[in-house]
Enzyme design. Structure first.
Site, PDB file in Angstrom:
ATOM      1  N   HIS A  15      27.365 -16.445   7.133  1.00 57.20           N
ATOM      2  CA  HIS A  15      27.692 -17.601   7.961  1.00 57.20           C
ATOM      3  C   HIS A  15      27.402 -18.863   7.162  1.00 57.20           C
ATOM      4  O   HIS A  15      26.778 -18.802   6.102  1.00 57.20           O
ATOM      5  CB  HIS A  15      26.856 -17.598   9.248  1.00 57.20           C
ATOM      6  CG  HIS A  15      25.395 -17.808   9.000  1.00 57.20           C
ATOM      7  ND1 HIS A  15      24.531 -16.766   8.703  1.00 57.20           N
ATOM      8  CD2 HIS A  15      24.640 -18.942   8.942  1.00 57.20           C
ATOM      9  CE1 HIS A  15      23.315 -17.258   8.488  1.00 57.20           C
ATOM     10  NE2 HIS A  15      23.352 -18.573   8.622  1.00 57.20           N
ATOM     11  N   HIS A  35      26.575 -23.666   2.539  1.00 60.22           N
ATOM     12  CA  HIS A  35      26.530 -22.494   1.673  1.00 60.22           C
ATOM     13  C   HIS A  35      26.506 -21.216   2.510  1.00 60.22           C
ATOM     14  O   HIS A  35      26.197 -21.251   3.698  1.00 60.22           O
ATOM     15  CB  HIS A  35      25.284 -22.528   0.779  1.00 60.22           C
ATOM     16  CG  HIS A  35      24.001 -22.464   1.552  1.00 60.22           C
ATOM     17  ND1 HIS A  35      23.454 -23.560   2.188  1.00 60.22           N
ATOM     18  CD2 HIS A  35      23.175 -21.413   1.823  1.00 60.22           C
ATOM     19  CE1 HIS A  35      22.339 -23.201   2.810  1.00 60.22           C
ATOM     20  NE2 HIS A  35      22.151 -21.901   2.611  1.00 60.22           N
TER      21      HIS A  35
END
Length: 199
Positions: free
Chosen positions: A53, A135
């Site tokens: 995620h 990220h």
């Protein structure tokens, strides 16, 4: 409730990123280590693809009141869909993670993260003030000894919604079930939405 607001990856994107990780980081095991000795360091561990995620705002442990207030504010938030190109990797020594990220984060992504953090603060939730760096965490318990990936990632994500995730510890590891979702809607007129069948 330990939680965060973030972007989920499609099943196909999760599989593609996991396949890239296996090719680019062959020395990192996908299996959780077992039977470590007391003084033995835990080796780097690959994050399960289902947990991939992009965090927009880490909330930590929040109260039911904070939860309800935040959801109420986010219900009013408007933002457009956007794409993210995961085309570089990095390593952070503090949390000891290796990650994939966009080299040049898209403006709509950065704006959405800013608005969500603003909503969290308005709900009485303290969120970190350091610069936001989107990220996808690939490896935990990484050290500087982990070799650099053999090749960079090249994966385009299309983001049409964002989510409220709960962080749940289980005997097999942490899981991130989605508890609430919001759609990202194109900034177009009501007439155009009707023409496209969006309403």
């Amino acid at each position: 409730m330990r939680s965060f607001i973030g972007l989920d990856l499609s099943a196909n994107n999760k599989l593609a990123l996991a396949e890239w990780r296996e090719k680019a980081l062959p020395s990192v095991s996908a299996k959780r280590p077992e039977g470590l000795l007391p003084n033995q360091k835990s080796p780097p561990v690959s994050v399960p693809p289902e947990n991939y995620h992009i965090t927009l705002a880490f909330l930590g442990d929040i109260t039911p009141r904070q939860h309800d207030e935040l959801l109420s504010i986010l219900d009013e938030l408007t933002a457009e869909p956007f794409d993210i190109e995961l085309d570089t990797t990095g390593y952070w020594d503090g949390p000891k993670i290796l990650f994939a990220a966009p080299f040049s984060p898209e403006k709509p992504l950065m704006k959405l993260a800013k608005e969500i953090r603003k909503a969290a603060r308005a709900s009485g939730i303290p969120v970190e003030s350091r610069e936001y760096r989107p990220h996808v965490t690939l490896v935990r318990k990484a050290t500087s000894e982990v070799p650099a990936p053999l090749l960079p990632p090249s994966l385009k994500l299309h983001c049409q919604d964002f989510h409220f995730f709960e962080s749940v510890s289980t005997p097999s590891g942490v899981r991130y079930p989605i508890r609430h979702s919001w759609s990202l809607e194109p900034n177009i007129s009501v007439r155009e939405r009707l023409r496209r069948g969006l309403l």
